[in-house]
Scaffold this active site. Sequence first.
Site: not given
Ligand code: ADP
Length: 187
Positions: A13, A90, A129, A131, A142
Amino acid sequence: MRIVLLGAPGSGKGTQTDSIIERYGVSTVATGDLLRAEVAAGTDLGQRAKPYMDAGNLVPFDIVLGMIENAVRKLAQSNPKGFMMDGFPRDLPQAEALDKLLDKLGQPLDAVLFIDVDYEEIVKRLLGRGRADDNEDTIRNRLRVFEEKTAPLIDFYTKKGLLHTIKGTGTVEDIGQRIRAALDKIA
Ligand code: ADP
């Protein structure tokens, strides 16, 4: 154009975001980036969110709701060309909250792009990656969270007639091409 970008962690994404912004002039927000900024700044929100992020779990909705509502309002009001959301919604409660908020703002979604990549490919990509939350246990968790909480949104948005599935394998350019084919029809 108002869209949501949906896809498992590592589905690419973020990689496609810049070219979508450039082509369609939309503004974007990634809730993961917002949360990482809160953690880095050591805010109260960041401190509460961090343990969930480190474990690869969703941060509970009552913690993220205010931050996300503000971000969506700002997005919806600042750019007449529209917006793209990455990482939100989410799960179903977040999707329903988003629906309500956008209804209130008179700006319903035009499309949801689901970037579809199989899990083996994703684990390979994320391990490369590096991170802070990209170790194998967190990645697997995840993906489990995606499967359990986020994947039901595919059905939710299909029923609303909003879902476009994009095959997420091939070169970055291949995938970008598929995204343009879907979005040009809407723009
Ligand atoms: P990825 O898509 O690689 O999992 P993100 O950057 O989207 O990474 O998210 C990293 C972390 O941030 C998630 O594992 C979660 O803990 C938190 N997070 C992100 N967006 C949300 C959301 N909309 N609601 C709850 N937690 C979120």
